[in-house]
Write a protein that holds these residues in place. Structure first.
Motif, PDB file in Angstrom:
ATOM      1  N   SER A  82      34.868 -71.397  65.572  1.00  0.00           N
ATOM      2  CA  SER A  82      33.444 -71.637  65.841  1.00  0.00           C
ATOM      3  C   SER A  82      32.973 -72.991  64.863  1.00  0.00           C
ATOM      4  CB  SER A  82      32.393 -70.603  65.297  1.00  0.00           C
ATOM      5  OG  SER A  82      32.695 -69.727  66.614  1.00  0.00           O
ATOM      6  N   TYR A 105      29.183 -74.040  68.360  1.00  0.00           N
ATOM      7  CA  TYR A 105      30.219 -74.208  69.339  1.00  0.00           C
ATOM      8  C   TYR A 105      31.298 -73.192  69.231  1.00  0.00           C
ATOM      9  CZ  TYR A 105      34.425 -75.410  72.168  1.00  0.00           C
ATOM     10  OH  TYR A 105      35.636 -75.480  72.801  1.00  0.00           O
ATOM     11  N   MET A 130      35.125 -71.459  70.673  1.00  0.00           N
ATOM     12  CA  MET A 130      36.045 -71.488  71.785  1.00  0.00           C
ATOM     13  C   MET A 130      36.997 -70.328  71.306  1.00  0.00           C
ATOM     14  SD  MET A 130      39.656 -71.586  71.658  1.00  0.00           S
ATOM     15  CE  MET A 130      40.027 -72.507  70.130  1.00  0.00           C
ATOM     16  N   SER A 167      34.830 -72.120  76.617  1.00  0.00           N
ATOM     17  CA  SER A 167      34.223 -72.739  75.378  1.00  0.00           C
ATOM     18  C   SER A 167      32.505 -72.541  75.643  1.00  0.00           C
ATOM     19  CB  SER A 167      34.216 -74.017  75.560  1.00  0.00           C
ATOM     20  OG  SER A 167      35.553 -74.831  75.695  1.00  0.00           O
ATOM     21  N   THR A 168      31.924 -72.121  74.385  1.00  0.00           N
ATOM     22  CA  THR A 168      30.364 -71.747  74.583  1.00  0.00           C
ATOM     23  C   THR A 168      29.479 -72.232  73.382  1.00  0.00           C
ATOM     24  OG1 THR A 168      31.132 -69.449  75.281  1.00  0.00           O
ATOM     25  CG2 THR A 168      29.015 -69.783  74.095  1.00  0.00           C
ATOM     26  N   GLN A 169      28.563 -72.920  73.843  1.00  0.00           N
ATOM     27  CA  GLN A 169      27.631 -73.363  73.007  1.00  0.00           C
ATOM     28  C   GLN A 169      26.463 -72.454  73.016  1.00  0.00           C
ATOM     29  OE1 GLN A 169      26.532 -77.338  74.267  1.00  0.00           O
ATOM     30  NE2 GLN A 169      28.476 -78.210  73.754  1.00  0.00           N
ATOM     31  N   THR A 229      28.084 -71.523  78.692  1.00  0.00           N
ATOM     32  CA  THR A 229      29.734 -71.253  78.648  1.00  0.00           C
ATOM     33  C   THR A 229      30.353 -72.116  79.796  1.00  0.00           C
ATOM     34  OG1 THR A 229      29.530 -69.164  77.643  1.00  0.00           O
ATOM     35  CG2 THR A 229      31.362 -69.359  79.026  1.00  0.00           C
ATOM     36  N   ASP A 265      31.883 -81.297  70.139  1.00  0.00           N
ATOM     37  CA  ASP A 265      31.870 -80.602  71.453  1.00  0.00           C
ATOM     38  C   ASP A 265      31.281 -81.176  72.601  1.00  0.00           C
ATOM     39  OD1 ASP A 265      33.396 -78.695  73.534  1.00  0.00           O
ATOM     40  OD2 ASP A 265      31.535 -77.769  73.647  1.00  0.00           O
ATOM     41  N   SER A 284      34.313 -78.942  79.422  1.00  0.00           N
ATOM     42  CA  SER A 284      34.229 -78.777  77.933  1.00  0.00           C
ATOM     43  C   SER A 284      35.369 -79.824  77.394  1.00  0.00           C
ATOM     44  CB  SER A 284      34.329 -77.521  77.233  1.00  0.00           C
ATOM     45  OG  SER A 284      34.426 -77.733  75.713  1.00  0.00           O
ATOM     46  N   GLU A 323      36.412 -81.053  73.636  1.00  0.00           N
ATOM     47  CA  GLU A 323      36.180 -81.187  72.084  1.00  0.00           C
ATOM     48  C   GLU A 323      37.204 -82.218  71.466  1.00  0.00           C
ATOM     49  OE1 GLU A 323      36.178 -77.831  68.420  1.00  0.00           O
ATOM     50  OE2 GLU A 323      37.685 -77.727  69.957  1.00  0.00           O
ATOM     51  N   HIS A 369      40.829 -81.142  73.017  1.00  0.00           N
ATOM     52  CA  HIS A 369      40.910 -79.945  73.939  1.00  0.00           C
ATOM     53  C   HIS A 369      39.903 -80.141  74.941  1.00  0.00           C
ATOM     54  CE1 HIS A 369      41.341 -77.958  69.610  1.00  0.00           C
ATOM     55  NE2 HIS A 369      42.482 -78.398  70.001  1.00  0.00           N
TER      56      HIS A 369
END
Length: 267
Positions: free
Chosen positions: A82, A92, A94, A107-109, A125, A229, A243, A245, A257
């Motif tokens: 994170s 963010y 992963m 991938s989540t914000q 997500t 990201d 996503s 990054e 990524h």
């Protein structure tokens, strides 16, 4: 094509900016909320999360019910990481799951309103699984777990402006022939697109060709980690939830990524 109500929801994400009169958004608070998200994901229990009264859950660029999303199924997580953006009051995360019949790279914000990290205003997500672009969770895990993500020392951290410029520059390569040359590529830069590995990063880059800009960009920028990201819609290739990054070390791009959902909606 994303419907108008989805565009309205995405606009709402981008306006979740901290109030100038609110308390400071802290790195510890952001990472604590990210850890609570990971615990909820591992258990498959979104009910354990502290959500704001106007909470929004979005998965693969589509607003949906959290009860029908990834968070409602328990997944064993083989690797997670994170980053935190105290300016935008967002984090963010992963995570990679290789076990079971349906592996995932996600991938989540996570966003917080009014600098208040005690509750979550939005979980946003992008998920990739079998059948998505270059997908192989075990290969991806093998590459990423070897990376060095230690904090960058004070005085050597890239600026927020540079990180955003690099993130935008990368996504602009499909529409702007000059974008690739605007990015400070490192000589030992590693690029992991799904499970496709490229070293150095500056090898075989797109140089324009598409008339469709990659849009709906949402940012988490972490100067301590030297990372940005960007969640987006990858319109240049097919309106895919995506996503990207990027990590910058010593002024040069070190890691890239990508997580891309080619199906566009759902899991």
């Amino acid at each position: 094509m994303v419907h108008l109500r989805h565009n309205a929801a995405l606009a709402a994400i981008l306006t979740l900016t901290p109030s100038a009169s609110a308390a400071d958004c802290t790195r510890d608070g952001l990472l604590s909320a990210a850890h609570s998200y990971l615990a909820a994901q591992t258990a498959g229990k979104p009910s354990t999360l502290l959500l704001s009264s106007n909470f929004t859950y979005q998965q693969n660029n589509k607003v949906s019910a959290i009860a029908s999303g990834l968070l409602s199924t328990a997944y064993p997580i083989a690797l997670n990481r994170s980053t935190a953006d105290t300016t935008a009051c967002a984090s963010y995360t992963m995570w990679i799951s290789t076990a079971g019949a349906k592996p995932f790279v996600v991938s989540t914000q996570i966003r917080h309103a009014n600098n208040d990290t005690s509750s979550i205003a939005m979980i946003d997500t992008v998920s990739a699984t079998t059948g998505d672009l270059f997908f192989d969770a075990k290969k991806t895990l093998g590459y990423i777990q070897k990376e060095d993500w230690t904090d960058i020392p004070v005085g050597k951290r890239p600026s927020r402006e540079l990180l955003k410029k690099v993130g935008d520059g990368y996504l602009d390569m499909w529409t702007d022939a000059k974008a690739a040359d605007s990015i400070p590529w490192g000589t030992e830069c590693e690029r992991v697109e799904g499970s496709q590995y490229t070293n150095p990063c500056g090898k075989t880059l797109p140089r324009g060709g598409s008339k469709k800009n990659n849009g709906l960009r949402r940012y988490v920028i972490d100067e301590v980690m030297g990372s940005v990201d960007v969640l987006c819609q990858f319109d240049s290739l097919g309106a895919w939830p995506d996503s990207h990054e990027v990590r910058v070390v010593d002024g040069k791009v070190k890691y890239v990524h990508t997580v891309t959902n080619m199906r566009g909606v759902g899991t």
